[in-house]
Design a protein around this motif. Structure first.
Motif, PDB file in Angstrom:
ATOM      1  N   VAL A   1       0.838  -1.199   0.000  1.00 45.81           N
ATOM      2  CA  VAL A   1       0.000   0.000   0.000  1.00 45.81           C
ATOM      3  C   VAL A   1       0.872   1.248   0.000  1.00 45.81           C
ATOM      4  CG1 VAL A   1      -1.825   1.267   1.206  1.00 45.81           C
ATOM      5  CG2 VAL A   1      -1.817  -1.243   1.214  1.00 45.81           C
ATOM      6  N   GLY A   2       1.959   1.202   0.776  1.00 45.09           N
ATOM      7  CA  GLY A   2       2.846   2.353   0.838  1.00 45.09           C
ATOM      8  C   GLY A   2       3.963   2.138   1.832  1.00 45.09           C
ATOM      9  N   LEU A   3       4.795   3.145   1.963  1.00 42.27           N
ATOM     10  CA  LEU A   3       5.806   3.189   3.012  1.00 42.27           C
ATOM     11  C   LEU A   3       5.351   4.249   4.005  1.00 42.27           C
ATOM     12  CD1 LEU A   3       9.088   3.154   0.888  1.00 42.27           C
ATOM     13  CD2 LEU A   3       7.831   1.206   1.815  1.00 42.27           C
ATOM     14  N   VAL A   4       5.371   3.905   5.279  1.00 41.34           N
ATOM     15  CA  VAL A   4       4.901   4.835   6.297  1.00 41.34           C
ATOM     16  C   VAL A   4       6.008   5.078   7.319  1.00 41.34           C
ATOM     17  CG1 VAL A   4       2.498   4.109   6.016  1.00 41.34           C
ATOM     18  CG2 VAL A   4       3.918   3.006   7.749  1.00 41.34           C
ATOM     19  N   GLU A   5       5.907   6.179   8.017  1.00 41.54           N
ATOM     20  CA  GLU A   5       6.811   6.470   9.123  1.00 41.54           C
ATOM     21  C   GLU A   5       6.037   7.227  10.195  1.00 41.54           C
ATOM     22  OE1 GLU A   5      10.011   8.819   7.609  1.00 41.54           O
ATOM     23  OE2 GLU A   5       8.825  10.643   7.451  1.00 41.54           O
ATOM     24  N   ARG A   6       6.581   7.191  11.399  1.00 42.72           N
ATOM     25  CA  ARG A   6       5.885   7.838  12.503  1.00 42.72           C
ATOM     26  C   ARG A   6       6.032   9.349  12.409  1.00 42.72           C
ATOM     27  NH1 ARG A   6       3.070   6.903  16.391  1.00 42.72           N
ATOM     28  NH2 ARG A   6       3.266   4.651  16.162  1.00 42.72           N
ATOM     29  N   ARG A   7       4.913  10.035  12.541  1.00 44.68           N
ATOM     30  CA  ARG A   7       4.881  11.483  12.644  1.00 44.68           C
ATOM     31  C   ARG A   7       3.992  11.827  13.838  1.00 44.68           C
ATOM     32  NH1 ARG A   7       6.281  14.162   7.790  1.00 44.68           N
ATOM     33  NH2 ARG A   7       8.095  13.035   6.996  1.00 44.68           N
ATOM     34  N   GLY A   8       4.610  12.180  14.943  1.00 46.50           N
ATOM     35  CA  GLY A   8       3.859  12.455  16.158  1.00 46.50           C
ATOM     36  C   GLY A   8       3.266  11.181  16.724  1.00 46.50           C
ATOM     37  N   ALA A   9       1.966  11.165  16.939  1.00 46.70           N
ATOM     38  CA  ALA A   9       1.311  10.018  17.568  1.00 46.70           C
ATOM     39  C   ALA A   9       0.762   9.028  16.556  1.00 46.70           C
ATOM     40  CB  ALA A   9       0.183  10.510  18.478  1.00 46.70           C
TER      41      ALA A   9
ATOM     42  N   LEU B   1       0.952   7.203  12.234  1.00 41.17           N
ATOM     43  CA  LEU B   1       1.781   6.833  11.096  1.00 41.17           C
ATOM     44  C   LEU B   1       1.265   7.537   9.844  1.00 41.17           C
ATOM     45  CD1 LEU B   1       2.184   2.988  11.658  1.00 41.17           C
ATOM     46  CD2 LEU B   1       3.676   4.833  12.429  1.00 41.17           C
ATOM     47  N   ARG B   2       2.200   8.088   9.085  1.00 37.29           N
ATOM     48  CA  ARG B   2       1.855   8.838   7.876  1.00 37.29           C
ATOM     49  C   ARG B   2       2.571   8.231   6.689  1.00 37.29           C
ATOM     50  NH1 ARG B   2       4.815  12.582   5.275  1.00 37.29           N
ATOM     51  NH2 ARG B   2       3.770  14.131   3.963  1.00 37.29           N
ATOM     52  N   SER B   3       1.877   8.170   5.544  1.00 40.02           N
ATOM     53  CA  SER B   3       2.467   7.622   4.334  1.00 40.02           C
ATOM     54  C   SER B   3       3.476   8.603   3.741  1.00 40.02           C
ATOM     55  CB  SER B   3       1.371   7.317   3.305  1.00 40.02           C
ATOM     56  OG  SER B   3       1.953   6.830   2.108  1.00 40.02           O
ATOM     57  N   ILE B   4       4.640   8.101   3.378  1.00 39.73           N
ATOM     58  CA  ILE B   4       5.623   8.931   2.682  1.00 39.73           C
ATOM     59  C   ILE B   4       5.706   8.557   1.202  1.00 39.73           C
ATOM     60  CG2 ILE B   4       7.009   9.455   4.709  1.00 39.73           C
ATOM     61  CD1 ILE B   4       8.936   7.257   3.866  1.00 39.73           C
ATOM     62  N   VAL B   5       5.271   7.340   0.856  1.00 38.56           N
ATOM     63  CA  VAL B   5       5.179   6.903  -0.540  1.00 38.56           C
ATOM     64  C   VAL B   5       3.950   6.007  -0.663  1.00 38.56           C
ATOM     65  CG1 VAL B   5       6.284   5.716  -2.479  1.00 38.56           C
ATOM     66  CG2 VAL B   5       7.696   6.902  -0.803  1.00 38.56           C
ATOM     67  N   ASN B   6       3.077   6.297  -1.611  1.00 41.30           N
ATOM     68  CA  ASN B   6       1.924   5.456  -1.868  1.00 41.30           C
ATOM     69  C   ASN B   6       2.136   4.663  -3.163  1.00 41.30           C
ATOM     70  OD1 ASN B   6       0.243   5.796   0.311  1.00 41.30           O
ATOM     71  ND2 ASN B   6      -0.877   7.521  -0.573  1.00 41.30           N
ATOM     72  N   PHE B   7       1.488   3.492  -3.255  1.00 46.34           N
ATOM     73  CA  PHE B   7       1.553   2.667  -4.448  1.00 46.34           C
ATOM     74  C   PHE B   7       0.146   2.434  -4.963  1.00 46.34           C
ATOM     75  CE2 PHE B   7       5.489   2.077  -2.321  1.00 46.34           C
ATOM     76  CZ  PHE B   7       6.414   1.900  -3.327  1.00 46.34           C
ATOM     77  N   PRO B   8      -0.101   2.706  -6.239  1.00 46.52           N
ATOM     78  CA  PRO B   8      -1.466   2.599  -6.786  1.00 46.52           C
ATOM     79  C   PRO B   8      -2.055   1.206  -6.616  1.00 46.52           C
ATOM     80  CG  PRO B   8       0.004   3.678  -8.343  1.00 46.52           C
ATOM     81  CD  PRO B   8       0.862   3.120  -7.262  1.00 46.52           C
ATOM     82  N   ALA B   9      -3.267   1.133  -6.085  1.00 48.77           N
ATOM     83  CA  ALA B   9      -3.896  -0.165  -5.842  1.00 48.77           C
ATOM     84  C   ALA B   9      -4.120  -0.940  -7.139  1.00 48.77           C
ATOM     85  CB  ALA B   9      -5.224   0.036  -5.120  1.00 48.77           C
ATOM     86  N   GLU B  10      -4.457  -0.226  -8.224  1.00 47.74           N
ATOM     87  CA  GLU B  10      -4.746  -0.912  -9.478  1.00 47.74           C
ATOM     88  C   GLU B  10      -3.495  -1.529 -10.090  1.00 47.74           C
ATOM     89  OE1 GLU B  10      -4.078   3.477 -10.410  1.00 47.74           O
ATOM     90  OE2 GLU B  10      -5.109   2.266  -8.891  1.00 47.74           O
TER      91      GLU B  10
END
Length: 312
Positions: free
Chosen positions: A290-298, A300-309
């Motif tokens: 789905v993506g690469l995520v990292e912690r931002r505050g409390a 997790l936020r996506s830093i790179v998304n990958f198209p589901a299709e």
């Protein structure tokens, strides 16, 4: 029949996204390999994580379609090379493809003992400052250094901090008038093996250049797992983006709703595995990345998304 003809005329159906390991042969450029994969994969969305000179052989890591987004993280991984350094001669490119600039006399070459070679390698190991080759791809005033060199313009490049974690002598051979040193080098991204050959020869007073270079590893990717250009079956050789991301970052398995939310740009209220730092791969229940995520505050936020299709 009309539908089949139309499909054939439109060319091959683009393959699923993925990472491809290619063993580049000598004499081919990295662009040659990319162009070949574009034709076989039916898409122009093919990128690479670092080129090899035509003289060099070995591992290229290519990305297809949305998997090219992973290449940013592959470029900076450490690399391993097998190389041959010829002591006793300098060239204009610091490798065998350049013009010969100077050849040391036989007495000077004969004085280069095995012990002196080992002693010369020691200062080139660890965290060092390295001046790149004048025919490198570094930009100077908006132009590549190698392009300026071809125009006869003298290029003075500034030293760069690199790490040579291993610089191992495998074999020393002594053909007429030279000393050939087979070595294994593990180094940080941005290290020039040609520059190591040049600097070793300079420190020994006889000059040196590279006569062979093979990249055997980039991070966790090994050349033994790569396909040759002639035997390449792109579809069967593709590594799934989720598998590659797990290898590089570790993985966080999502629920179906979390996968939907993350795909829509929402943050996740999840904890990372203990002691994990940096990005982590977010993987849907069906195994797609789905993506690469990292912690931002409390959260997790996506830093790179990958198209589901594409990733399905």
């Amino acid at each position: 029949m009309v539908e089949n003809s139309a499909a054939a005329a439109s060319g091959p159906v683009p393959l699923r996204p993925g990472i491809l390991l290619v063993d580049k042969p000598q004499g081919h450029t990295s662009h040659d390999a990319v162009a070949r994969v574009r034709r076989l994969a039916g898409t122009r969305k093919v990128g690479h994580a670092g080129t090899l000179d035509p003289m060099a052989t070995g591992l290229l890591v290519l990305g297809i379609r949305s998997a090219t987004r992973l290449l940013t993280f592959v470029v900076g991984l450490d690399k391993e090379y097998l190389a041959t350094i010829r002591l006793g001669q300098t060239t204009s490119t610091d490798d065998a493809e350049g013009d010969t600039l100077d050849t040391a006399d036989l007495a000077a070459v004969a004085a280069v003992t095995d012990e002196r070679i080992e002693a010369g390698i020691a200062p080139l190991t660890g965290d060092i400052e390295q001046v790149p080759s004048s025919v490198s791809a570094i930009k100077v005033g908006g132009k590549r250094a190698y392009a300026l060199a071809r125009e006869g313009i003298e290029v003075e490049l500034t030293p760069r901090a690199v790490t040579v974690s291993e610089f191992e002598v495998i074999e020393i051979r002594r053909p007429e008038g030279f000393v050939d040193v087979d070595v294994r080098v593990v180094c940080s991204s941005g290290t020039y093996i040609r520059a190591l050959a040049r600097d070793l020869g300079a420190s020994l007073g006889v000059g040196g250049h590279l006569t062979a270079l093979r990249r055997t590893r980039i991070g966790p990717f090994q050349v033994r797992d790569a396909s040759t250009i002639d035997e390449l079956d792109v579809e069967s050789a593709l590594l799934a983006p989720a598998d590659v991301a797990r290898e590089l970052f570790g993985a966080l398995d999502l629920t179906e709703q979390e996968a939907i939310d993350l795909g829509h740009g929402k943050r996740l209220a999840r904890e990372l595995p203990a002691d994990h730092t940096g990005p982590i791969a977010a993987v849907a229940p069906d195994g797609r990345l789905v993506g690469l995520v990292e912690r931002r505050g409390a959260s997790l936020r996506s830093i790179v998304n990958f198209p589901a299709e594409e990733s399905a």
